[in-house]
Design an enzyme around this catalytic site. Structure first.
Site, mmCIF file in Angstrom:
data_model
loop_
_atom_site.group_PDB
_atom_site.id
_atom_site.type_symbol
_atom_site.label_atom_id
_atom_site.label_comp_id
_atom_site.label_asym_id
_atom_site.label_seq_id
_atom_site.Cartn_x
_atom_site.Cartn_y
_atom_site.Cartn_z
ATOM 1 N N TRP A 48 0.839 -1.214 0.000
ATOM 2 C CA TRP A 48 0.000 0.000 0.000
ATOM 3 C C TRP A 48 0.861 1.246 0.000
ATOM 4 O O TRP A 48 0.529 2.237 -0.654
ATOM 5 C CB TRP A 48 -0.996 -0.025 1.161
ATOM 6 C CG TRP A 48 -1.932 -1.197 1.063
ATOM 7 C CD1 TRP A 48 -2.002 -2.272 1.894
ATOM 8 C CD2 TRP A 48 -2.916 -1.433 0.031
ATOM 9 N NE1 TRP A 48 -2.954 -3.154 1.455
ATOM 10 C CE2 TRP A 48 -3.524 -2.667 0.319
ATOM 11 C CE3 TRP A 48 -3.322 -0.730 -1.103
ATOM 12 C CZ2 TRP A 48 -4.531 -3.211 -0.482
ATOM 13 C CZ3 TRP A 48 -4.326 -1.269 -1.908
ATOM 14 C CH2 TRP A 48 -4.919 -2.493 -1.595
ATOM 15 N N LYS A 90 -12.769 -1.958 7.284
ATOM 16 C CA LYS A 90 -12.176 -2.932 8.210
ATOM 17 C C LYS A 90 -12.754 -2.711 9.612
ATOM 18 O O LYS A 90 -13.559 -3.502 10.072
ATOM 19 C CB LYS A 90 -10.647 -2.850 8.196
ATOM 20 C CG LYS A 90 -10.064 -3.350 6.859
ATOM 21 C CD LYS A 90 -9.157 -2.342 6.298
ATOM 22 C CE LYS A 90 -8.421 -2.583 5.017
ATOM 23 N NZ LYS A 90 -8.693 -3.622 4.114
ATOM 24 N N ASP A 96 -1.816 6.542 6.414
ATOM 25 C CA ASP A 96 -2.873 5.652 5.930
ATOM 26 C C ASP A 96 -3.152 4.682 7.072
ATOM 27 O O ASP A 96 -2.332 3.819 7.372
ATOM 28 C CB ASP A 96 -2.369 4.912 4.681
ATOM 29 C CG ASP A 96 -3.337 3.830 4.206
ATOM 30 O OD1 ASP A 96 -4.419 3.662 4.824
ATOM 31 O OD2 ASP A 96 -3.011 3.154 3.209
#
Ligand SMILES: Cc1ncc(COP(=O)(O)O)c(C=O)c1O
Length: 365
Positions: free
Chosen positions: A106, A200, A176
């Protein structure tokens, strides 16, 4: 006839398990949302009933994370992936620098997008060691005049997590936090901006949470499309256009659930307890299970491991599936096994999985 519903042992990495009481409440309110005679999805986003939901979610986020006064909470769409582009689009110009701390796929994706807008560079990377760890604060190389420094707080694919965050002084720190937001208390004041896709720990996919310091919004670039400017969302309380109303409602209910459990400190305690069940099996397996992350960088959200040989690993995954454990395959880019133990994954699910792991090892010695 009342049907008995068997909830799955859900270890999906995202979208992932949601708290059962939240799903039940949403089900109860679905057809007639609080006396409106319609579902939350059918309400106007300009109605008082919806605005209350929207504003309550914002207040709860501020209260529970201890968000300082000079920050804004924004709800966007496009997932964390759109933030990979929006951040450099808003804060970088050609030739301007930003450091990216590379701790997994990511981070790599975020870095690639920044190259389209400015001159990002790697402020640290653990790629050479297969992203098994988070770099030490003393390994971070960034400059005082950088536009920002970017990190990924939890690496969903590799199973590593920052245990603490550096103090970067005047360099705005952007994180992030897609896969560990709301799993533990954090000091928001260390960050100029935090972002996370909701799917999530916060709710269903479709909402992206942004927590941003006001001076960042003020100094952002202006020659960009309206919907890609943070200022558009802050000026309009994230109601410039139609927000993902159902997702924001669910996010608010998930926050209420966390609050009722005892808040972020209690949730963190539970997460430690759940992850320990599985890490203990790995550590006591004499190499039958091999954890990917170095112990000091282990994630409490995504537990990644391999088995000592590939055939056995296939058998393990097949047996886990047969026993009803869902989502235990590692990410398609790295393989192996991964148990994602987000907030809403119950202790019992982790316990059952740890027992399955022990049993499997005993059967395959
Ligand atoms: C840490 C992290 N960042 C970014 C993303 C991408 O998020 P989205 O699918 O919301 O764009 C994910 C998705 O799993 C992630 O785990």
């Amino acid at each position: 006839m009342n049907q008995v519903i068997q909830r799955a042992y859900n270890f999906n990495a995202g979208p992932s398990a949601l708290p059962l009481p939240v799903l039940e409440k949403a089900q109860q309110e679905l057809i007639d949302f609080r006396g409106t005679g319609m579902s939350i999805m059918e309400l106007s986003h300009r109605s008082a009933a919806y605005e209350e939901v929207h504003n309550q979610a914002i207040s709860l986020l501020k209260e529970m994370l201890g968000v300082p006064e000079d920050y804004e909470i924004l709800f966007l769409q496009g997932g964390a992936s759109l933030q990979f582009s929006m951040i450099p689009m808003n804060f970088l110009k050609q030739g301007e620098k930003a450091g990216y701390i590379m701790t997994g796929s990511w981070s790599e994706k975020a870095f690639a997008e920044a190259k389209l807008f400015g001159t990002p560079y790697e402020a640290a990377s653990t790629k050479a060691g297969k992203y098994k760890e988070i770099p030490g604060f003393d390994e971070l190389k960034y400059n005082p005049d950088d536009r920002y420094l970017h990190l990924t707080s939890n690496n969903t694919i590799y199973g590593t997590q920052w245990q603490d965050f550096p103090d970067t002084g005047d360099v705005p720190l952007i994180a992030d936090m897609s896969s560990d937001i709301f799993s533990k208390p954090i000091d928001v004041s260390k960050f100029a901006m935090i972002y996370a896709g909701a799917q999530k720990n916060l709710g269903p996919s479709g909402v992206t949470l942004v927590i941003i310091r006001k001076d960042m919004i003020e100094k952002a670039n202006t020659n960009i499309p309206t919907m890609l400017k943070y200022s558009t969302y802050s000026k309009n309380n994230s109601l410039y256009n139609t927000p993902p109303t159902f997702g924001i409602y669910m996010l608010g209910e998930v926050l209420n659930w966390v609050k009722e459990l005892g808040g972020l400190t209690e949730v963190n305690r539970r997460n430690e307890e759940k992850a320990a069940l599985i890490y203990q099996v790995i550590d006591q397996s004499n190499g039958f299970y091999v954890g990917h992350a170095e112990s000091s960088s282990r994630s409490l959200m995504n537990i990644t491991f391999r088995l000592k040989d590939e055939e056995l690993e296939k058998k393990f995954l097949a047996d886990a599936k047969k026993e009803g454990f869902v989502g235990v395959n590692g990410h398609r880019s790295v393989g192996g096994c991964r148990a994602s133990t987000y907030n809403a994954v119950p202790y019992e699910t982790c316990k059952a999985f740890s027992e399955f792991m022990v049993q499997f090892q005993n059967n395959h010695k």
